[in-house]
Write a protein that holds these residues in place. Structure first.
Motif, PDB file in Angstrom:
ATOM      1  N   VAL A  86      52.671  25.777  43.264  1.00  0.00           N
ATOM      2  CA  VAL A  86      51.683  26.237  42.038  1.00  0.00           C
ATOM      3  C   VAL A  86      51.981  27.736  42.189  1.00  0.00           C
ATOM      4  O   VAL A  86      51.961  28.584  43.322  1.00  0.00           O
ATOM      5  CB  VAL A  86      50.277  26.337  42.598  1.00  0.00           C
ATOM      6  N   VAL A  87      52.290  28.306  41.034  1.00  0.00           N
ATOM      7  CA  VAL A  87      52.753  29.838  40.737  1.00  0.00           C
ATOM      8  C   VAL A  87      51.515  30.323  40.118  1.00  0.00           C
ATOM      9  O   VAL A  87      50.917  30.059  39.081  1.00  0.00           O
ATOM     10  CB  VAL A  87      53.890  30.043  40.076  1.00  0.00           C
ATOM     11  N   ALA A  88      50.803  31.233  40.947  1.00  0.00           N
ATOM     12  CA  ALA A  88      49.684  32.043  40.330  1.00  0.00           C
ATOM     13  C   ALA A  88      49.849  33.688  39.927  1.00  0.00           C
ATOM     14  O   ALA A  88      50.029  34.277  40.874  1.00  0.00           O
ATOM     15  CB  ALA A  88      48.493  31.913  41.324  1.00  0.00           C
ATOM     16  N   ARG A  89      50.399  33.783  38.753  1.00  0.00           N
ATOM     17  CA  ARG A  89      50.687  35.257  38.400  1.00  0.00           C
ATOM     18  C   ARG A  89      49.559  36.143  37.877  1.00  0.00           C
ATOM     19  O   ARG A  89      48.932  35.544  36.946  1.00  0.00           O
ATOM     20  CB  ARG A  89      52.017  35.148  37.247  1.00  0.00           C
ATOM     21  N   MET A  90      49.397  37.243  38.441  1.00  0.00           N
ATOM     22  CA  MET A  90      48.487  38.100  37.827  1.00  0.00           C
ATOM     23  C   MET A  90      49.038  39.432  37.611  1.00  0.00           C
ATOM     24  O   MET A  90      49.826  40.104  38.336  1.00  0.00           O
ATOM     25  CB  MET A  90      47.464  38.352  38.930  1.00  0.00           C
ATOM     26  N   ASP A  91      48.946  40.040  36.473  1.00  0.00           N
ATOM     27  CA  ASP A  91      49.008  41.453  36.203  1.00  0.00           C
ATOM     28  C   ASP A  91      48.259  42.397  36.813  1.00  0.00           C
ATOM     29  O   ASP A  91      47.120  42.219  36.562  1.00  0.00           O
ATOM     30  CB  ASP A  91      49.289  41.834  34.594  1.00  0.00           C
ATOM     31  N   MET A  92      48.416  43.287  37.437  1.00  0.00           N
ATOM     32  CA  MET A  92      47.761  44.324  38.198  1.00  0.00           C
ATOM     33  C   MET A  92      48.080  45.623  37.936  1.00  0.00           C
ATOM     34  O   MET A  92      49.277  46.043  38.268  1.00  0.00           O
ATOM     35  CB  MET A  92      47.484  43.780  39.736  1.00  0.00           C
ATOM     36  N   PRO A  93      47.260  46.549  37.897  1.00  0.00           N
ATOM     37  CA  PRO A  93      47.608  48.283  37.818  1.00  0.00           C
ATOM     38  C   PRO A  93      48.150  48.640  39.107  1.00  0.00           C
ATOM     39  O   PRO A  93      47.760  48.009  40.366  1.00  0.00           O
ATOM     40  CB  PRO A  93      46.385  48.688  37.374  1.00  0.00           C
ATOM     41  N   ALA A  94      48.870  49.687  39.139  1.00  0.00           N
ATOM     42  CA  ALA A  94      49.388  50.092  40.475  1.00  0.00           C
ATOM     43  C   ALA A  94      48.330  50.513  41.525  1.00  0.00           C
ATOM     44  O   ALA A  94      48.506  50.599  42.758  1.00  0.00           O
ATOM     45  CB  ALA A  94      50.316  51.320  40.230  1.00  0.00           C
ATOM     46  N   ASN A  95      47.177  50.932  40.807  1.00  0.00           N
ATOM     47  CA  ASN A  95      45.932  51.370  41.652  1.00  0.00           C
ATOM     48  C   ASN A  95      44.957  50.210  42.106  1.00  0.00           C
ATOM     49  O   ASN A  95      43.838  50.338  42.565  1.00  0.00           O
ATOM     50  CB  ASN A  95      45.221  52.476  41.047  1.00  0.00           C
ATOM     51  N   GLY A  96      45.361  49.096  41.845  1.00  0.00           N
ATOM     52  CA  GLY A  96      44.556  47.880  41.981  1.00  0.00           C
ATOM     53  C   GLY A  96      44.002  47.246  41.051  1.00  0.00           C
ATOM     54  O   GLY A  96      43.858  48.019  40.001  1.00  0.00           O
ATOM     55  N   PRO A  97      43.373  46.205  41.116  1.00  0.00           N
ATOM     56  CA  PRO A  97      42.400  45.584  39.993  1.00  0.00           C
ATOM     57  C   PRO A  97      41.153  46.411  39.658  1.00  0.00           C
ATOM     58  O   PRO A  97      40.632  47.076  40.362  1.00  0.00           O
ATOM     59  CB  PRO A  97      42.013  44.263  40.336  1.00  0.00           C
ATOM     60  N   ASP A  98      40.702  46.427  38.174  1.00  0.00           N
ATOM     61  CA  ASP A  98      39.707  47.086  37.864  1.00  0.00           C
ATOM     62  C   ASP A  98      38.566  46.252  37.810  1.00  0.00           C
ATOM     63  O   ASP A  98      38.598  45.157  36.679  1.00  0.00           O
ATOM     64  CB  ASP A  98      39.959  47.806  36.405  1.00  0.00           C
ATOM     65  N   PRO A  99      37.479  46.103  38.439  1.00  0.00           N
ATOM     66  CA  PRO A  99      36.487  45.130  38.564  1.00  0.00           C
ATOM     67  C   PRO A  99      35.503  45.047  37.165  1.00  0.00           C
ATOM     68  O   PRO A  99      34.947  44.076  36.847  1.00  0.00           O
ATOM     69  CB  PRO A  99      35.451  45.774  39.634  1.00  0.00           C
ATOM     70  N   ALA A 100      35.583  46.411  36.308  1.00  0.00           N
ATOM     71  CA  ALA A 100      34.955  46.483  35.338  1.00  0.00           C
ATOM     72  C   ALA A 100      35.597  45.415  34.149  1.00  0.00           C
ATOM     73  O   ALA A 100      34.926  45.228  33.222  1.00  0.00           O
ATOM     74  CB  ALA A 100      34.809  47.831  34.793  1.00  0.00           C
ATOM     75  N   ARG A 101      37.078  45.229  34.201  1.00  0.00           N
ATOM     76  CA  ARG A 101      37.382  44.625  33.093  1.00  0.00           C
ATOM     77  C   ARG A 101      38.035  43.163  33.402  1.00  0.00           C
ATOM     78  O   ARG A 101      38.363  42.184  32.523  1.00  0.00           O
ATOM     79  CB  ARG A 101      39.042  45.458  32.931  1.00  0.00           C
ATOM     80  N   GLY A 102      37.607  42.683  34.546  1.00  0.00           N
ATOM     81  CA  GLY A 102      37.831  41.220  34.837  1.00  0.00           C
ATOM     82  C   GLY A 102      39.449  40.976  35.244  1.00  0.00           C
ATOM     83  O   GLY A 102      40.191  42.119  35.198  1.00  0.00           O
ATOM     84  N   LEU A 103      39.714  39.699  35.063  1.00  0.00           N
ATOM     85  CA  LEU A 103      41.203  39.395  35.436  1.00  0.00           C
ATOM     86  C   LEU A 103      41.566  38.137  34.753  1.00  0.00           C
ATOM     87  O   LEU A 103      40.946  37.195  34.380  1.00  0.00           O
ATOM     88  CB  LEU A 103      41.465  38.978  37.026  1.00  0.00           C
ATOM     89  N   THR A 104      42.939  38.167  34.500  1.00  0.00           N
ATOM     90  CA  THR A 104      43.761  36.987  33.842  1.00  0.00           C
ATOM     91  C   THR A 104      44.465  36.328  34.908  1.00  0.00           C
ATOM     92  O   THR A 104      45.401  37.246  35.264  1.00  0.00           O
ATOM     93  CB  THR A 104      44.229  37.251  32.558  1.00  0.00           C
ATOM     94  N   VAL A 105      44.511  35.242  35.150  1.00  0.00           N
ATOM     95  CA  VAL A 105      45.791  34.489  35.991  1.00  0.00           C
ATOM     96  C   VAL A 105      46.419  33.319  35.360  1.00  0.00           C
ATOM     97  O   VAL A 105      45.625  32.323  34.725  1.00  0.00           O
ATOM     98  CB  VAL A 105      45.126  33.988  37.505  1.00  0.00           C
ATOM     99  N   ASP A 106      47.609  33.610  35.230  1.00  0.00           N
ATOM    100  CA  ASP A 106      48.411  32.583  34.739  1.00  0.00           C
ATOM    101  C   ASP A 106      48.841  31.520  35.767  1.00  0.00           C
ATOM    102  O   ASP A 106      49.673  31.995  36.850  1.00  0.00           O
ATOM    103  CB  ASP A 106      49.689  32.909  33.999  1.00  0.00           C
ATOM    104  N   VAL A 107      48.470  30.331  35.720  1.00  0.00           N
ATOM    105  CA  VAL A 107      48.754  29.406  36.942  1.00  0.00           C
ATOM    106  C   VAL A 107      49.772  28.258  36.329  1.00  0.00           C
ATOM    107  O   VAL A 107      49.414  27.552  35.254  1.00  0.00           O
ATOM    108  CB  VAL A 107      47.233  28.650  37.150  1.00  0.00           C
ATOM    109  N   THR A 108      50.824  27.777  37.059  1.00  0.00           N
ATOM    110  CA  THR A 108      51.602  26.932  36.642  1.00  0.00           C
ATOM    111  C   THR A 108      52.022  26.006  37.725  1.00  0.00           C
ATOM    112  O   THR A 108      52.213  26.479  38.942  1.00  0.00           O
ATOM    113  CB  THR A 108      52.933  27.262  36.195  1.00  0.00           C
ATOM    114  N   ARG A 109      51.605  24.756  37.607  1.00  0.00           N
ATOM    115  CA  ARG A 109      52.009  23.792  38.686  1.00  0.00           C
ATOM    116  C   ARG A 109      53.138  22.999  38.466  1.00  0.00           C
ATOM    117  O   ARG A 109      53.367  22.199  37.428  1.00  0.00           O
ATOM    118  CB  ARG A 109      50.671  22.696  38.729  1.00  0.00           C
ATOM    119  N   TYR A 110      53.933  22.852  39.393  1.00  0.00           N
ATOM    120  CA  TYR A 110      55.233  22.333  39.385  1.00  0.00           C
ATOM    121  C   TYR A 110      55.343  21.112  40.257  1.00  0.00           C
ATOM    122  O   TYR A 110      54.997  21.150  41.520  1.00  0.00           O
ATOM    123  CB  TYR A 110      56.468  23.034  39.763  1.00  0.00           C
TER     124      TYR A 110
END
Length: 461
Positions: A228-252
């Motif tokens: 399972v590849v769980a890919r996340m785009d993250m700013p260099a200073n870490g995640p921003d709790p005010a904006r939430g997160l998007t995770v692209d998940v691919t199960r092979y």
């Protein structure tokens, strides 16, 4: 169920006839060592329920421990039922002895014993076939979800400022996965250690691209059934709790299957809280997609002889590969084989209609032969013994064409399913040639029997 690797501090009792393995640990989540990758898959048992809490009081230390084990087994059965049965609900009412007969063994993760009280955390492992039978008995359920036979390797990939990070740095996303505690999930997951051998097996770029060879290498290293590849785009200073997160998940899957999902996580709290919620959301989404794809019939097993036409050498290899991915089929044995066809005994649960739907999801058409439609010819004293024939035929379909006919009734032609026009046009099975692709006989193919244990669990003396 994320399985981190740890070494037992108390060994030597696992081989006892009681099948009781005592594993003493410190505080929950403490890691006391590491086991080789081969041990991970044995620990990641989807028919095991970990962290069952018990608190029993009484006057006899031995009696209260026995009572604690019985209570843990009953609680574990309830939790396992909710995990495997779509919609959950109340499990069939079983006595302590009936539940104990389904138990393969148990491990005491933590315990505190006094003269009048027992407090502990216990892992209970069930016999898969015994559970399947119990689910199909009176008062049980018609369907259940067949869990993965092996865990999946989870690869937390972070993309930051154009960089793809998997092993180079310990990112907050990877740290969140490493900190995840064991959970009551359907798809068992294991996080690689990130050693040099892991980096040599697969890179972050390989993971994002879905490199088949690299996926196979990392899965083999951890005796896993897929990645399972769980890919996340993250700013260099870490995640921003005010904006939430998007995770692209691919199960092979190792059989070439691929499932893509997107998991949205709302903002709120601090960064660590949001990442932990993202980890939990990914696990939940993986469980839900597995349930949709792997719901199968419960109940006793039955056998059916199936004819498999062969037009090329690779047909046999591809048929075996696809059959191994059908959870409804618990065993498949070769009865005979020639250049033109094979006779295979399929052992499965449910009825042919349900089996046909499961096979169609792996691009295999399942239809009745003309011989079975016409019925069995009459016999008379002294008549020759008829040649063994198959009532059903299994045909390879082009990849991706079977899903459209997964809901079709078994024995009914699908618009895209098979080169066979209708079940009545199938020729009866012919005698097998003596030469050809292999000698007649019995051998296993596809998925092995899924009975993972034979020893009953007993109470501690």
């Amino acid at each position: 169920m994320l399985h981190r690797r740890r070494a037992p501090l108390l060994a030597g009792l696992a081989a006892m006839s009681t099948a009781l393995a005592l594993t003493m640990t410190g505080p929950a989540g403490a890691q006391t060592g590491s086991l080789p990758p081969a041990a991970v898959s044995s620990a990641a048992d989807p028919f095991a329920v970990s962290g069952v809490k018990v608190d029993i009081s009484g006057s006899n230390p031995t009696t209260i421990r026995d009572q604690a084990i019985r209570e843990a087994q009953a609680k574990a059965w309830t939790e396992l039922y909710g995990r495997l049965v779509p919609g959950g609900g109340n499990p069939p009412r079983l006595s302590d002895s009936q539940i104990a007969r389904m138990v393969q063994g148990f491990e005491i993760d933590e315990e505190k014993v006094s003269a009048s009280r027992y407090v502990g955390s216990i892992t209970v492992r069930f016999r898969p076939n015994a559970v399947r039978d119990a689910l199909g008995q009176s008062g049980g359920t018609a369907q259940y979800v067949e869990p993965p036979s092996r865990p999946f390797v989870i690869l937390p990939v972070t993309q930051t400022d154009g960089r793809t990070i998997l092993w180079q740095d310990r990112t907050p996303w990877r740290a969140a996965w490493e900190a995840r505690q064991p959970a009551a999930s359907l798809v068992p997951l294991v996080v690689p250690d990130g050693e040099l051998s892991d980096a040599q097996a697969i890179s972050g770029e390989d993971a994002i691209a879905g490199n088949t060879d690299a996926m196979a290498r990392i899965a083999q290293a951890y005796k896993a059934g897929g990645v399972v590849v769980a890919r996340m785009d993250m700013p260099a200073n870490g995640p921003d709790p005010a904006r939430g997160l998007t995770v692209d998940v691919t199960r092979y899957g190792l059989n070439g299957t691929r499932d893509n999902q997107t998991v949205q996580v709302k903002g709120g709290g601090n960064a660590d809280d949001m990442l932990n919620r993202a980890v939990a959301a990914v696990g939940t989404q993986l469980d839900e997609s597995w349930r949709r794809e792997h719901t199968t019939a419960a109940g006793p097993e039955q056998n059916t002889i199936v004819r498999v036409p062969l037009t090329a050498v690779n047909d046999w290899v591809e048929t075996r590969k696809r059959l191994s991915a059908v959870n409804a089929v618990s065993r498949s044995s070769v009865l005979s084989i020639s250049r033109s066809e094979a006779l295979v005994m399929l052992t499965y649960r449910g009825d042919p209609d349900q089996l046909a739907q499961a096979l169609a999801r792996q691009d295999l058409a399942f239809a009745r032969t003309a011989a079975s439609a016409a019925g069995t010819p009459p016999t008379y004293p002294g008549a020759p013994v008829p040649v063994q024939s198959a009532d059903w035929q299994l045909t390879l379909l082009p990849r991706g064409s079977g899903a459209a006919s997964a809901g079709a009734v078994a024995g009914t032609a699908s618009p895209v399913a098979s080169p066979v026009a209708s079940p009545t046009t199938l020729a009866p099975s012919a005698p097998m040639e003596s030469g050809g692709m292999g000698a007649a006989g019995t051998s296993t193919m596809g998925a092995p029997p899924r009975n993972l244990g034979t020893l009953p669990a007993k109470s501690v003396p």
